[in-house]
Scaffold this motif. Structure first.
Motif, short mmCIF file in Angstrom:
data_model
loop_
_atom_site.label_atom_id
_atom_site.label_comp_id
_atom_site.label_asym_id
_atom_site.label_seq_id
_atom_site.Cartn_x
_atom_site.Cartn_y
_atom_site.Cartn_z
N ILE A 56 -10.24 5.20 -0.85
CA ILE A 56 -9.87 4.67 0.47
C ILE A 56 -11.08 4.52 1.38
O ILE A 56 -11.13 3.59 2.20
CB ILE A 56 -8.79 5.53 1.16
N ASN A 81 -4.42 7.12 6.93
CA ASN A 81 -5.29 8.24 6.60
C ASN A 81 -6.17 8.73 7.75
O ASN A 81 -7.09 9.53 7.54
CB ASN A 81 -6.18 7.86 5.41
N ILE A 90 -4.74 1.09 5.60
CA ILE A 90 -5.27 2.29 4.95
C ILE A 90 -5.85 3.24 5.99
O ILE A 90 -5.64 4.47 5.91
CB ILE A 90 -6.33 1.92 3.90
N ILE A 113 0.86 -1.18 0.00
CA ILE A 113 0.00 0.00 0.00
C ILE A 113 0.89 1.23 0.00
O ILE A 113 1.74 1.39 0.89
CB ILE A 113 -0.92 0.04 1.25
N LEU A 138 -2.69 4.22 -4.86
CA LEU A 138 -2.78 3.35 -3.68
C LEU A 138 -1.90 2.10 -3.81
O LEU A 138 -1.28 1.68 -2.84
CB LEU A 138 -4.23 2.93 -3.47
N THR A 170 -12.43 0.61 2.72
CA THR A 170 -12.39 0.37 4.17
C THR A 170 -13.78 0.48 4.78
O THR A 170 -13.94 0.46 6.00
CB THR A 170 -11.47 1.38 4.88
N TYR A 191 -9.15 10.11 -4.57
CA TYR A 191 -8.37 9.39 -3.56
C TYR A 191 -9.23 9.03 -2.35
O TYR A 191 -9.24 7.87 -1.91
CB TYR A 191 -7.18 10.23 -3.12
N TYR A 192 -9.95 10.01 -1.83
CA TYR A 192 -10.74 9.74 -0.63
C TYR A 192 -11.94 8.85 -0.93
O TYR A 192 -12.40 8.11 -0.05
CB TYR A 192 -11.17 11.05 0.04
#
Length: 240
Positions: A41, A132, A128, A22, A86, A45, A37-38
């Motif tokens: 992730i 973050n 992850i 990762i 990622l 998750t 990106y957000y």
């Protein structure tokens, strides 16, 4: 998940017992398209609780689905996109669902010889989240009435939010921190920070400001330390 090396000194993290890594992207890399990106992730998750409306529209009761089952569904959608921010140079295009037996399925890439079973998924998701500063959502309704109420409430919330313009999160956070005396970076130098370093700096500054306010109250006699439920507030170095 066990990480022997500090994430402060890493640009990528190996998921134990796999060839899967990762990436820890920089602030500058994420700002090139932070919404994507957000989205990636948060989806990889997520818990079924966070996708209750979408699952209900598909005829799936979110209370009967595991986090791993949701991941298998969403991961295969994202493998059709660019996931290099990622997973780096890993070709994710041939990942698919394979059946171990009548009850168990897993994700596997024949070209990379990488299997993402439930244990690997848990390590991947935890990694992850740690990078973050994401919290794991564990909420679950206690009964059928609560499930229907939550679904109705979430549908209304999503309908309201659909009309709102999406606001950048990281960009606003960068602006706020750069203009905070405790943050030692300017806009240019901040871009080269890994998102983990940046997030840990943000977390520390939040704690330090809260500590300073607590100490002002202690010295002024308005805060009784014996009544503080969070003793971590009495030190400027957080315990976790």
């Amino acid at each position: 998940m066990e990480n022997r090396k500090s994430l402060l000194n890493l640009s990528s993290v190996n998921i134990p017992d796999t060839q899967l890594f990762i990436r820890i992207p920089t602030v500058g890399e994420i700002l090139e398209d932070e919404f994507t990106y957000y989205s990636i992730i948060s989806s990889l998750t997520a818990s079924p609780f966070q996708y209750m409306v979408q699952l209900d529209d598909m005829g799936i009761d979110f209370t009967t689905m595991s986090d791993y089952e949701l991941f298998k569904m969403l991961f295969l959608v994202y493998t059709k996109s660019d996931l290099s921010i990622l997973f780096g140079n890993l070709d994710v295009s041939d990942f698919g669902v394979y059946r171990e037996n009548s009850n168990n399925t897993f994700i596997y890439s024949p070209s990379n010889h990488i299997e993402i079973n439930e244990k690997v998924y848990n390590d991947l998701a935890e990694t992850i989240r740690k990078i973050n500063l994401l919290e794991k959502v564990k909420s679950k309704p206690g009964n059928e009435s609560a499930r229907k109420y939550l679904l109705e409430k979430e549908r209304k919330r999503q309908k309201r939010n659909a009309k709102k313009k999406q606001e950048p999160y990281l960009e606003k956070l960068v602006i706020a921190l750069v203009n905070t005396s405790e943050f030692p970076y300017d806009y240019d130098s901040c871009m080269d920070l890994s998102i983990y370093r940046f997030n840990q700096s943000f977390k520390q500054i939040q704690h330090k400001i809260a500590f300073d306010k607590t100490m002002i109250g202690v010295y002024a006699g308005t805060v009784d330390t014996s009544k503080l439920s969070n003793k971590d507030a009495l030190t400027w170095i957080p315990n976790k």
